[in-house]
Design a protein around this motif. Structure first.
Motif, PDB file in Angstrom:
ATOM      1  N   SER A 102       7.388  -5.836   2.292  1.00 38.37           N
ATOM      2  CA  SER A 102       8.522  -5.610   1.390  1.00 38.37           C
ATOM      3  C   SER A 102       9.792  -5.533   2.212  1.00 38.37           C
ATOM      4  O   SER A 102       9.835  -4.873   3.251  1.00 38.37           O
TER       5      SER A 102
ATOM      6  N   THR B  78      12.448  -6.302  -2.939  1.00 42.52           N
ATOM      7  CA  THR B  78      12.385  -5.132  -3.809  1.00 42.52           C
ATOM      8  C   THR B  78      13.791  -4.766  -4.304  1.00 42.52           C
ATOM      9  O   THR B  78      14.770  -5.301  -3.817  1.00 42.52           O
TER      10      THR B  78
ATOM     11  N   ARG C 274      13.737   1.521  -5.694  1.00 41.06           N
ATOM     12  CA  ARG C 274      12.707   1.033  -4.771  1.00 41.06           C
ATOM     13  C   ARG C 274      11.655   2.104  -4.502  1.00 41.06           C
ATOM     14  O   ARG C 274      10.459   1.819  -4.449  1.00 41.06           O
TER      15      ARG C 274
ATOM     16  N   TYR D 293       7.582   1.876  -4.982  1.00 43.90           N
ATOM     17  CA  TYR D 293       6.652   2.197  -3.900  1.00 43.90           C
ATOM     18  C   TYR D 293       5.662   3.284  -4.322  1.00 43.90           C
ATOM     19  O   TYR D 293       4.456   3.190  -4.060  1.00 43.90           O
ATOM     20  N   GLN D 294       6.180   4.331  -4.934  1.00 42.71           N
ATOM     21  CA  GLN D 294       5.308   5.436  -5.337  1.00 42.71           C
ATOM     22  C   GLN D 294       4.247   4.971  -6.319  1.00 42.71           C
ATOM     23  O   GLN D 294       3.099   5.404  -6.260  1.00 42.71           O
TER      24      GLN D 294
ATOM     25  N   LEU E  55       1.670   2.781  -4.225  1.00 45.49           N
ATOM     26  CA  LEU E  55       0.877   3.564  -3.277  1.00 45.49           C
ATOM     27  C   LEU E  55      -0.047   4.547  -3.988  1.00 45.49           C
ATOM     28  O   LEU E  55      -1.180   4.774  -3.551  1.00 45.49           O
TER      29      LEU E  55
ATOM     30  N   TYR F 101       5.685  -1.727   4.390  1.00 50.43           N
ATOM     31  CA  TYR F 101       6.760  -1.263   3.525  1.00 50.43           C
ATOM     32  C   TYR F 101       8.006  -0.967   4.344  1.00 50.43           C
ATOM     33  O   TYR F 101       7.931  -0.284   5.372  1.00 50.43           O
TER      34      TYR F 101
ATOM     35  N   ILE G  95      10.962   1.317   4.517  1.00 51.18           N
ATOM     36  CA  ILE G  95      11.242   2.605   3.885  1.00 51.18           C
ATOM     37  C   ILE G  95      12.544   3.224   4.389  1.00 51.18           C
ATOM     38  O   ILE G  95      12.950   3.013   5.528  1.00 51.18           O
TER      39      ILE G  95
ATOM     40  N   SER H 268       0.779   0.293   5.410  1.00 50.28           N
ATOM     41  CA  SER H 268       0.008   0.965   4.373  1.00 50.28           C
ATOM     42  C   SER H 268      -1.429   1.232   4.830  1.00 50.28           C
ATOM     43  O   SER H 268      -2.063   0.369   5.439  1.00 50.28           O
TER      44      SER H 268
END
Length: 421
Positions: free
Chosen positions: A29, A60, A67, A71-72, A75, A85, A87, A308
């Motif tokens: 991402s 994203t 964003r 993601y939440q 995941l 990712y 972040i 991840s």
């Protein structure tokens, strides 16, 4: 995955060589603010060509708030659709449990990066993200207009207000009725938290929640800062600034319709691109102080890369992260896109400084930026920040006074703290 990404677009990184039978396919991402997506694709393509693997680059939402929600969702579902990712600097404590420990893959390389950022990205002894680029808010200004009106780069917010008003009025009299004095990120989102934290900290009003967990925002200095900012709306800043994000502000400034702009360093390369109306007319300086006894305060920003723990190819994903965060790749991104490296040695690199002269002058700004209270508030940071930006937004829009907004914010934060942070 399309459903989970909620409208995010997917673009494959084209791999032109024959792919070996054992080649793997990864997904990363990347943000799309400014040149982010293009530079990400170029770096990924170079690694793919070198290793014989394939990579999908997923764009994203630009809004960090949106964003994070995407993601939440992914995941929490344990999705393996994304291996790497990108972040925000404030997310390691929120998302860290979903990422692998990168110490075993690039512990030695981590020593080359700014150690405060490495510490920020380390959760319970686990390096959950590698720094990709760092950020701090800076002031962009029109060199030609300051010279035309005999003004200097403002050192305080009061000076900025006065200079912006003078030049705005002068330029409008000369025929540019679209000219404004100052644009910034005023939309109710994380970007406003960054801007408002800079205002508050520059006046000596603290950092919303202090490192020891004390709630400090409801104080006279913070009220003075927000009252000052509210006075800009409709005078030196358009009413529409209350809906601006980074790109919204950049669009106005780069089109030649603002004297000053608060933004991140990425805007430098774009402001000086071949088709930019303000090419060669832009300067960069530290953000103003709250007053003669105040200080320049820049919010710490920046983005990291995490692998991840649901990835089917974590070792290969870590190798791509190692490549993208390396000296050579960070140098390329600094030169082509003005993205601030996280490797200290690059701030002495002649090629980097030639492309971004202000990197050297503002080194202290970048290395001593003010962090948001994500460490102190932990998993509650998102709630703390959203309550803060809402309070600021109501002040800027004139719905409440700074005193009313910050008194209400203090009550909200106390309730949140009682539930634990």
């Amino acid at each position: 995955m399309q459903k989970l990404l909620a409208g995010a677009s997917v673009a494959g990184a084209v791999f032109v060589m024959a792919v070996p039978a054992q080649a793997a396919k990864l997904a990363i991402s990347c943000g799309a603010v400014g040149q982010e997506l293009a530079l990400c694709k170029e770096g990924v393509d170079a690694w793919a060509k070198k290793t014989g693997n394939e990579v999908d680059v997923i764009s994203t939402p630009n809004s960090s708030t949106e964003r994070l929600a995407v993601y939440q969702q992914m995941l929490a579902a344990g999705s393996s659709d994304v291996d790497i990712y990108q972040i925000d600097v404030i997310w390691p404590g929120i998302l860290g449990n979903h990422f692998v420990d990168l110490n075993k893959y690039m512990g030695d390389e981590a020593k080359e990066h700014f150690q405060p950022i490495i510490a920020n990205n380390t959760v319970d002894g686990r390096l959950v993200a590698m720094p990709w680029f760092t950020d701090a808010g800076v002031l962009y200004y029109r060199k030609d207009l300051l010279e035309k009106y005999g003004e200097k780069v403002p050192e305080t917010w009061a000076q900025l207000t006065q200079t912006a008003q003078k030049i705005e009025e002068g330029e409008r009299k000369d025929g540019n009725d679209k000219m404004w004095g100052y644009v910034f990120q005023g939309r109710a989102y994380e970007g406003l938290t960054c801007n408002a934290l800079e205002w508050v900290a520059s006046y000596g009003g603290g950092t919303i929640v202090e490192p020891n967990g004390d709630i400090s925002i409801n104080n006279d200095k913070a009220k003075e800062a927000l009252t000052t900012a509210a006075g800009w709306i409709g005078t030196i800043a358009p009413d529409g600034v209350l809906g601006y994000d980074e790109e919204g502000a950049r669009g106005v400034f780069q089109s030649g319709n603002s004297v000053f702009m608060r933004n991140w360093p990425y805007a430098w390369a774009l402001a000086n691109s071949a088709d930019s109306p303000v090419k060669g007319k832009v300067g960069v300086a530290p953000l103003p102080k709250g007053g003669e006894d105040g200080q320049s305060a820049a919010t710490l920003g920046g983005w990291q890369l995490s692998v991840s723990k649901y990835s089917k190819n974590p070792e290969l994903a870590a190798d791509l992260v190692k490549y993208l965060t390396s000296y050579d790749e960070q140098k390329r991104r600094a030169i082509e896109g003005a993205y601030n490296p996280t490797i200290a040695a690059l701030y002495k690199d002649k090629d980097v400084l030639a492309a971004n002269p202000f990197f050297g002058d503002l080194y202290e700004t970048f290395t001593h930026a003010v962090p948001r209270p994500s460490t102190a508030t932990g998993t509650k940071y998102n709630k703390v920040s959203s309550d803060f930006w809402d309070a600021v937004h109501t002040t800027l829009s004139g719905v409440q006074t700074a005193d009313q907004a910050l008194s209400g914010l203090e009550r909200q934060l106390k309730r949140t703290k009682r539930s634990g942070w």
